[in-house]
Design an enzyme around this catalytic site. Structure first.
Site, PDB file in Angstrom:
ATOM      1  N   SER A 291      -0.483   1.689  -2.378  1.00 27.13           N
ATOM      2  CA  SER A 291      -0.457   0.289  -2.818  1.00 27.13           C
ATOM      3  C   SER A 291       0.901  -0.354  -2.564  1.00 27.13           C
ATOM      4  O   SER A 291       0.985  -1.511  -2.146  1.00 27.13           O
ATOM      5  CB  SER A 291      -0.808   0.186  -4.297  1.00 27.13           C
TER       6      SER A 291
ATOM      7  N   LYS B  45       6.447  -0.974 -14.114  1.00 23.78           N
ATOM      8  CA  LYS B  45       6.251  -1.055 -12.667  1.00 23.78           C
ATOM      9  C   LYS B  45       6.306  -2.487 -12.149  1.00 23.78           C
ATOM     10  O   LYS B  45       6.426  -2.689 -10.955  1.00 23.78           O
ATOM     11  CB  LYS B  45       4.929  -0.403 -12.255  1.00 23.78           C
TER      12      LYS B  45
ATOM     13  N   ARG C 114      -2.269  12.493  -1.672  1.00 23.30           N
ATOM     14  CA  ARG C 114      -2.090  12.095  -0.276  1.00 23.30           C
ATOM     15  C   ARG C 114      -1.237  13.116   0.464  1.00 23.30           C
ATOM     16  O   ARG C 114      -1.453  13.386   1.625  1.00 23.30           O
ATOM     17  CB  ARG C 114      -1.404  10.726  -0.195  1.00 23.30           C
TER      18      ARG C 114
ATOM     19  N   HIS D  40      -8.063   4.512  -2.776  1.00 20.09           N
ATOM     20  CA  HIS D  40      -8.602   4.611  -4.140  1.00 20.09           C
ATOM     21  C   HIS D  40     -10.136   4.659  -4.099  1.00 20.09           C
ATOM     22  O   HIS D  40     -10.753   5.459  -4.795  1.00 20.09           O
ATOM     23  CB  HIS D  40      -8.186   3.409  -4.990  1.00 20.09           C
TER      24      HIS D  40
END
Length: 163
Positions: free
Chosen positions: A133, A41, A95, A17
């Site tokens: 993460s 989440k 990514r 990030h």
């Protein structure tokens, strides 16, 4: 002044990030880091903790780049958040190809909702492309060393939370 919005859950913020933040600062004068509330989440860190972590990283990159960086919580549509903060650009980090497929759909939907706001994709540097993460939390939860993936303060927060 060109304003960009970099949205995410940031649970927790990683070096990947931070890499995107640093690079986004070369494209905009003001970068709003939109910290999504996203109750679905089930984040490890609550909103205030995530905002504090993001603000700490933001201060570092703001000082280094001269870009104004602001952490901003949001729970509404991304395009509505972009309008709220006056963003002309949404910054998304990629990514892998799998990220692109999802993001491509999001761009299409957002363009229908407001075609005046552009989306820019930034690839993370090679050394940060594998960082997620979710994986950082899993490694930390299982007692692994995540210091290569997060800042020292985020590492300490993970250790304090997960033991």
């Amino acid at each position: 002044m060109r304003t960009g919005l970099y949205p995410g859950t940031f649970d927790p913020i990683t070096k990947g990030h931070s890499d995107i933040i640093k690079r986004a600062c070369t494209l905009v004068d003001r970068l709003v880091i939109g910290v999504a509330i996203n109750r679905d989440k089930g984040p490890l860190f609550d909103l205030s903790e995530r905002l504090a972590m993001v603000e700490e990283e933001a201060t570092l990159w703001s000082e280094r780049t001269g870009c104004e960086i602001v952490a901003h919580p949001f729970e509404n549509l991304l395009i509505d958040c972009a309008r709220e903060v006056g963003a002309q650009v949404i910054v998304r980090g990629l990514r892998a190809v799998a990220d692109f497929e999802y993001e491509y759909q999001m761009v299409g939907m957002n363009r229908v909702l407001d075609d005046s706001i552009e989306t820019v994709f930034l690839m993370a540097e090679a050394e940060h492309q594998a960082i997620a993460s979710k994986l950082v939390k899993e490694i930390a939860r299982l007692g692994g060393d995540v210091s290569a993936f997060v800042s020292p303060s985020v590492n300490a927060a993970l250790r304090a939370r997960l033991g």
